[in-house]
Design an enzyme around this catalytic site. Structure first.
Site, PDB file in Angstrom:
ATOM      1  N   CYS A   2       0.837  -1.171   0.000  1.00  0.00           N
ATOM      2  CA  CYS A   2       0.000   0.000   0.000  1.00  0.00           C
ATOM      3  C   CYS A   2       0.879   1.230   0.000  1.00  0.00           C
ATOM      4  O   CYS A   2       2.091   1.135  -0.099  1.00  0.00           O
ATOM      5  CB  CYS A   2      -0.862   0.035   1.264  1.00  0.00           C
ATOM      6  SG  CYS A   2      -1.757  -1.503   1.566  1.00  0.00           S
ATOM      7  N   ARG A  50      -4.810   1.838  -0.357  1.00  0.00           N
ATOM      8  CA  ARG A  50      -4.760   0.399  -0.106  1.00  0.00           C
ATOM      9  C   ARG A  50      -4.733  -0.472  -1.354  1.00  0.00           C
ATOM     10  O   ARG A  50      -5.512  -0.276  -2.284  1.00  0.00           O
ATOM     11  CB  ARG A  50      -5.982  -0.010   0.729  1.00  0.00           C
ATOM     12  CG  ARG A  50      -5.986  -1.506   1.014  1.00  0.00           C
ATOM     13  CD  ARG A  50      -7.005  -1.907   2.047  1.00  0.00           C
ATOM     14  NE  ARG A  50      -6.694  -3.253   2.511  1.00  0.00           N
ATOM     15  CZ  ARG A  50      -7.562  -4.251   2.536  1.00  0.00           C
ATOM     16  NH1 ARG A  50      -8.810  -4.064   2.174  1.00  0.00           N
ATOM     17  NH2 ARG A  50      -7.187  -5.453   2.945  1.00  0.00           N
ATOM     18  N   LEU A  51      -3.843  -1.469  -1.300  1.00  0.00           N
ATOM     19  CA  LEU A  51      -3.867  -2.582  -2.244  1.00  0.00           C
ATOM     20  C   LEU A  51      -4.293  -3.788  -1.422  1.00  0.00           C
ATOM     21  O   LEU A  51      -3.605  -4.197  -0.499  1.00  0.00           O
ATOM     22  CB  LEU A  51      -2.481  -2.815  -2.854  1.00  0.00           C
ATOM     23  CG  LEU A  51      -2.389  -3.960  -3.862  1.00  0.00           C
ATOM     24  CD1 LEU A  51      -3.092  -3.603  -5.159  1.00  0.00           C
ATOM     25  CD2 LEU A  51      -0.936  -4.317  -4.162  1.00  0.00           C
ATOM     26  N   ILE A  53      -4.894  -7.488  -0.449  1.00  0.00           N
ATOM     27  CA  ILE A  53      -4.430  -8.838  -0.777  1.00  0.00           C
ATOM     28  C   ILE A  53      -4.877  -9.845   0.273  1.00  0.00           C
ATOM     29  O   ILE A  53      -5.257 -10.960  -0.035  1.00  0.00           O
ATOM     30  CB  ILE A  53      -2.884  -8.845  -0.948  1.00  0.00           C
ATOM     31  CG1 ILE A  53      -2.545  -7.957  -2.149  1.00  0.00           C
ATOM     32  CG2 ILE A  53      -2.357 -10.264  -1.135  1.00  0.00           C
ATOM     33  CD1 ILE A  53      -1.191  -8.124  -2.744  1.00  0.00           C
ATOM     34  N   VAL A  54      -4.852  -9.455   1.543  1.00  0.00           N
ATOM     35  CA  VAL A  54      -5.328 -10.309   2.630  1.00  0.00           C
ATOM     36  C   VAL A  54      -6.390  -9.521   3.390  1.00  0.00           C
ATOM     37  O   VAL A  54      -6.201  -8.345   3.682  1.00  0.00           O
ATOM     38  CB  VAL A  54      -4.169 -10.704   3.585  1.00  0.00           C
ATOM     39  CG1 VAL A  54      -4.698 -11.508   4.755  1.00  0.00           C
ATOM     40  CG2 VAL A  54      -3.106 -11.485   2.830  1.00  0.00           C
ATOM     41  N   ASN A  75       1.936  -0.476   5.434  1.00  0.00           N
ATOM     42  CA  ASN A  75       2.204  -0.973   4.094  1.00  0.00           C
ATOM     43  C   ASN A  75       2.980  -2.268   4.325  1.00  0.00           C
ATOM     44  O   ASN A  75       4.103  -2.219   4.798  1.00  0.00           O
ATOM     45  CB  ASN A  75       3.051   0.054   3.343  1.00  0.00           C
ATOM     46  CG  ASN A  75       3.766  -0.520   2.126  1.00  0.00           C
ATOM     47  OD1 ASN A  75       4.836  -0.073   1.762  1.00  0.00           O
ATOM     48  ND2 ASN A  75       3.191  -1.528   1.502  1.00  0.00           N
ATOM     49  N   GLY A  76       2.371  -3.396   4.035  1.00  0.00           N
ATOM     50  CA  GLY A  76       3.163  -4.608   4.237  1.00  0.00           C
ATOM     51  C   GLY A  76       2.352  -5.868   4.404  1.00  0.00           C
ATOM     52  O   GLY A  76       1.127  -5.889   4.191  1.00  0.00           O
ATOM     53  N   GLU A  77       3.075  -6.911   4.740  1.00  0.00           N
ATOM     54  CA  GLU A  77       2.480  -8.229   4.960  1.00  0.00           C
ATOM     55  C   GLU A  77       3.143  -8.823   6.191  1.00  0.00           C
ATOM     56  O   GLU A  77       4.368  -8.854   6.280  1.00  0.00           O
ATOM     57  CB  GLU A  77       2.785  -9.174   3.779  1.00  0.00           C
ATOM     58  CG  GLU A  77       2.411  -8.641   2.416  1.00  0.00           C
ATOM     59  CD  GLU A  77       0.927  -8.529   2.183  1.00  0.00           C
ATOM     60  OE1 GLU A  77       0.143  -9.201   2.904  1.00  0.00           O
ATOM     61  OE2 GLU A  77       0.537  -7.751   1.299  1.00  0.00           O
ATOM     62  N   ASP A  99      -3.943  -8.966   7.897  1.00  0.00           N
ATOM     63  CA  ASP A  99      -2.774  -9.445   8.650  1.00  0.00           C
ATOM     64  C   ASP A  99      -2.100  -8.318   9.429  1.00  0.00           C
ATOM     65  O   ASP A  99      -1.314  -8.567  10.316  1.00  0.00           O
ATOM     66  CB  ASP A  99      -1.778 -10.059   7.669  1.00  0.00           C
ATOM     67  CG  ASP A  99      -1.452  -9.113   6.521  1.00  0.00           C
ATOM     68  OD1 ASP A  99      -2.385  -8.769   5.771  1.00  0.00           O
ATOM     69  OD2 ASP A  99      -0.294  -8.718   6.371  1.00  0.00           O
ATOM     70  N   LEU A 236       7.598 -14.126 -11.111  1.00  0.00           N
ATOM     71  CA  LEU A 236       8.392 -13.497 -12.160  1.00  0.00           C
ATOM     72  C   LEU A 236       9.492 -14.463 -12.534  1.00  0.00           C
ATOM     73  O   LEU A 236      10.178 -15.007 -11.675  1.00  0.00           O
ATOM     74  CB  LEU A 236       9.037 -12.210 -11.639  1.00  0.00           C
ATOM     75  CG  LEU A 236       8.136 -11.048 -11.293  1.00  0.00           C
ATOM     76  CD1 LEU A 236       8.991  -9.862 -10.849  1.00  0.00           C
ATOM     77  CD2 LEU A 236       7.286 -10.664 -12.476  1.00  0.00           C
ATOM     78  N   ILE A 292       9.777 -11.103 -19.444  1.00  0.00           N
ATOM     79  CA  ILE A 292       9.829 -10.035 -20.450  1.00  0.00           C
ATOM     80  C   ILE A 292      11.238  -9.925 -21.001  1.00  0.00           C
ATOM     81  O   ILE A 292      12.224 -10.200 -20.316  1.00  0.00           O
ATOM     82  CB  ILE A 292       9.373  -8.678 -19.856  1.00  0.00           C
ATOM     83  CG1 ILE A 292       9.164  -7.651 -20.966  1.00  0.00           C
ATOM     84  CG2 ILE A 292      10.366  -8.160 -18.810  1.00  0.00           C
ATOM     85  CD1 ILE A 292       8.301  -6.483 -20.583  1.00  0.00           C
ATOM     86  N   THR A 341      22.409   1.558 -12.868  1.00  0.00           N
ATOM     87  CA  THR A 341      22.022   0.141 -12.850  1.00  0.00           C
ATOM     88  C   THR A 341      20.533  -0.019 -12.568  1.00  0.00           C
ATOM     89  O   THR A 341      19.853  -0.828 -13.200  1.00  0.00           O
ATOM     90  CB  THR A 341      22.779  -0.610 -11.733  1.00  0.00           C
ATOM     91  OG1 THR A 341      24.124  -0.171 -11.744  1.00  0.00           O
ATOM     92  CG2 THR A 341      22.723  -2.089 -11.945  1.00  0.00           C
ATOM     93  N   ARG A 344      18.342   1.112 -15.618  1.00  0.00           N
ATOM     94  CA  ARG A 344      18.417   0.118 -16.706  1.00  0.00           C
ATOM     95  C   ARG A 344      17.589  -1.124 -16.392  1.00  0.00           C
ATOM     96  O   ARG A 344      16.846  -1.623 -17.228  1.00  0.00           O
ATOM     97  CB  ARG A 344      19.856  -0.348 -16.881  1.00  0.00           C
ATOM     98  CG  ARG A 344      20.795   0.646 -17.516  1.00  0.00           C
ATOM     99  CD  ARG A 344      22.174   0.028 -17.477  1.00  0.00           C
ATOM    100  NE  ARG A 344      23.198   0.840 -18.098  1.00  0.00           N
ATOM    101  CZ  ARG A 344      24.482   0.489 -18.110  1.00  0.00           C
ATOM    102  NH1 ARG A 344      24.870  -0.639 -17.531  1.00  0.00           N
ATOM    103  NH2 ARG A 344      25.379   1.253 -18.690  1.00  0.00           N
ATOM    104  N   SER A 366       9.402 -13.001  -6.496  1.00  0.00           N
ATOM    105  CA  SER A 366      10.524 -12.553  -7.299  1.00  0.00           C
ATOM    106  C   SER A 366      11.846 -12.958  -6.633  1.00  0.00           C
ATOM    107  O   SER A 366      11.886 -13.233  -5.448  1.00  0.00           O
ATOM    108  CB  SER A 366      10.411 -11.033  -7.471  1.00  0.00           C
ATOM    109  OG  SER A 366      11.341 -10.593  -8.402  1.00  0.00           O
TER     110      SER A 366
END
Ligand SMILES: *[C@@H]1O[C@H](CO)[C@@H](O)[C@H](O)[C@H]1NC(C)=O
Length: 572
Positions: A2, A50-51, A53-54, A75-77, A99, A236, A292, A341, A344, A366
């Site tokens: 979030c 908010r995103l 997920i739980v 923001n977190g899990e 959570d 990913l 990708i 870096t 890129r 990931s």
């Protein structure tokens, strides 16, 4: 994940400020497109994007306790939230199935020490209105992002936000909130480090020999925790070792979870609730994988091979150099850095994240972190001795939040996609960072990350299906930005050298006396960064990758520029 935004001790009428605070919070709405919340009390304001997920249906934030003396924004899990809930001593009224709510109830019982017990990734602010106190904290390695800032015309006020772009209009001093630290307004302006793992001191050389089975089980446990989700997720797949291993484990764990869940449903005669009253996680019958690259890139082919081996539903995306170039300016806005870096490597990931979100997937696993904790970068071949090798791994892990963690977090959150990184699990790190560096260090016979490969090489156990094809398990590293296709980096160099004149470049030090760009490509990114973030305060949080010149490493940070790629072993 979030977006969070908070101002503690605003000097003035907080209700008058509310509209402006909402505007600042909106700048990070891409991190949490699902819902917004804002809460004011006294001179404080806390906002949340908010995103979900739980606890999707119930988890709106800020969360308050029953008498509204505590206000929490996260923001977190928190992966061990249900265990933590069972360990609470008193009875608490939980308002959500999220959570994150556990943080507030733990605070009621143990105060600031609660952070020690959290297993997860998090940045949070918690307001204790009875004591006029705010605490803020960030996860051990900095998988989530957090900044804090001050306005010199408003002494006493402190701002917190998930991204720089919510602070630069109001604050004339902005810093990265250090990972593994906790801020307590009772203790002045300096956050203190709460994360004190056994491996923190680089002078202490660990001597625990590698235990392959233990390593394998620890990484599996780490992936298992991270499958906590009620929404569609995937992996990913870059085609390299690290993400391929994560994908392979995720396929096994998701299958086991699905079987377990099927049995549970049968036992209880169906129903959507498990014993904690949480709704059943979304279980993919088939794990989705995503990759990708430029058409024909070596990584795309490798990722395809992995997906065929694992039987994932694979989504392969290609982009044109022009599309990527067109995105660079936006990437710098989202990443809030001009590190070569990072820019890129983030661009393809940023493009991919958008595609993944468009499919309806909200979370991906990931492979970040393995190269740091195992010493997987090619230049690690040039480490003069075990002690130097070990110290470098520690320093890389400590700096992840400026580099790969920042890339993974912000290039996905730009589109409201959450990235979870199993290699940066607290318990896994405790194991990996305590392995004897002489077991880890690459030599002419043992390639980089040998122990990680070996731990998942089950070729001497004929009855198990291999985790990965040998060609992947023993494939040599290509840094993500390289593996995507060499022409991407070559083009960036070309474009910047066309765009920036020699005269301009000669005056780089006049324009930016601090942290002066040393290549035209770096100059180009710095100028773009300045377009988005003109205030002087904005550069304090940017850290550039510095090569180990003392190990003979060249200025160009790409893996290919290092001789190890050709020679197969040394960068000197
Ligand atoms: C998570 O919480 C449980 C219960 O308090 C605890 O036993 C465990 O050590 C915690 N995990 C981590 C990695 O801190």
């Amino acid at each position: 994940m979030c977006g969070i935004f908070a101002v503690y001790n605003y000097q003035g009428d907080v209700e008058d400020f509310r509209q402006h605070a909402l505007y600042l919070s909106k700048k990070i709405r891409h991190r949490g497109p699902d819902w917004s919340g804002c809460y004011t009390t006294g001179n404080h304001i806390i906002a949340h994007e908010r995103l979900a997920i739980v606890g999707v249906d119930t988890g709106a934030q800020p969360i308050t306790n029953d008498d509204k003396t505590l206000v929490l924004c996260v923001n977190g899990e928190i992966y061990n939230h249900s265990q933590l809930r069972k360990n609470l001593k008193r009875k608490h009224h939980f308002k959500t199935h999220s959570d994150c709510e556990i943080i507030m109830h733990m605070y009621e019982e143990m105060g600031i020490d609660l952070v020690q017990h959290l297993d997860g990734i998090f940045s949070f602010v918690l307001l204790d209105t009875k004591r006029n106190r705010i605490i803020a904290a960030r996860d051990p390695i900095g998988v989530t992002t957090l900044y804090y800032g001050w306005n010199s015309h408003m002494p006493g006020a402190v701002y917190f936000a998930s991204e720089l772009k919510a602070l630069n209009e109001d604050c004339d001093k902005i810093l990265t909130f250090p990972p593994g630290h906790v801020y307590d307004s009772d203790n002045g302006n300096e956050p203190t480090r709460w994360f004190n793992p056994s491996w923190w001191d680089p002078e202490r050389i660990p001597r625990t020999p590698i235990d392959y089975k233990q390593l394998r089980q620890a990484l599996e446990a780490s992936v298992r925790k991270r499958l906590m989700a009620e929404v569609p997720y995937g992996v990913l797949l870059s085609g390299g070792l690290d993400s391929s291993l994560i994908a392979s484990i995720a396929v096994r764990e998701a299958r086991a979870l699905a079987e377990q869940n099927g049995n549970k449903k049968k036992d209880s005669g169906g129903g959507d609730e498990d014993e904690d009253g949480l709704s059943t996680p979304w279980l993919p019958h088939q794990l989705h994988s995503f990759s990708i690259g430029l058409p024909g890139s070596p990584d795309l082919a490798a990722a395809r091979e992995v997906s065929e081996h694992l039987g994932t539903t694979h989504h392969e995306f290609t982009f044109t150099i022009q599309e990527a170039l067109d995105a660079v300016f936006d990437v710098i806005y989202h990443l809030e850095t001009y590190d070569v870096t990072t820019v890129r490597a983030s661009t393809p990931m940023y493009l991919l994240a958008r595609k993944i979100k468009a499919i309806g997937v909200k979370m991906v696993l990931s492979g970040e972190g393995a190269d740091e904790c195992f010493g997987g970068y090619l230049y690690f071949h040039a480490a003069p001795d075990d002690a130097a090798f070990h110290a470098e791994t520690i320093s890389r892990v400590k700096n992840l939040h400026y580099a790969d963690c920042l890339r993974a977090n912000k290039s996905t959150m730009a589109w409201g996609l959450e990235a979870r990184v199993p290699f940066l699990d607290k318990e896994l790190l405790e194991l990996v960072m305590n392995i004897d560096p002489s077991d880890k260090r690459p030599t002419s016979q043992y390639m980089e990350k040998y122990i990680l490969r070996k731990a998942f090489d089950t070729s001497d156990e004929p009855y198990t299906t291999p985790y990965l094809p040998d060609s992947i398990l023993w494939r040599q590293k290509e840094q993500f930005s390289d593996g995507v296709g060499y022409s991407w980096i070559d083009t960036l160099k070309q474009i910047s050298s066309d765009k920036i004149s020699d005269e301009e470049f000669k005056r780089a030090a006049e324009r930016w006396p601090k942290d002066t760009p040393t290549t035209k490509e770096a100059y180009m990114y710095r100028a773009m960064f300045e377009d988005w973030f003109p205030q002087e305060a904005c550069t304090a949080s940017v850290v550039r990758w510095v090569p180990r010149a003392d190990w003979g490493c060249p200025e160009d940070p790409s893996g290919r520029a290092q001789k190890a790629h050709e020679a197969g072993y040394a960068c000197a």
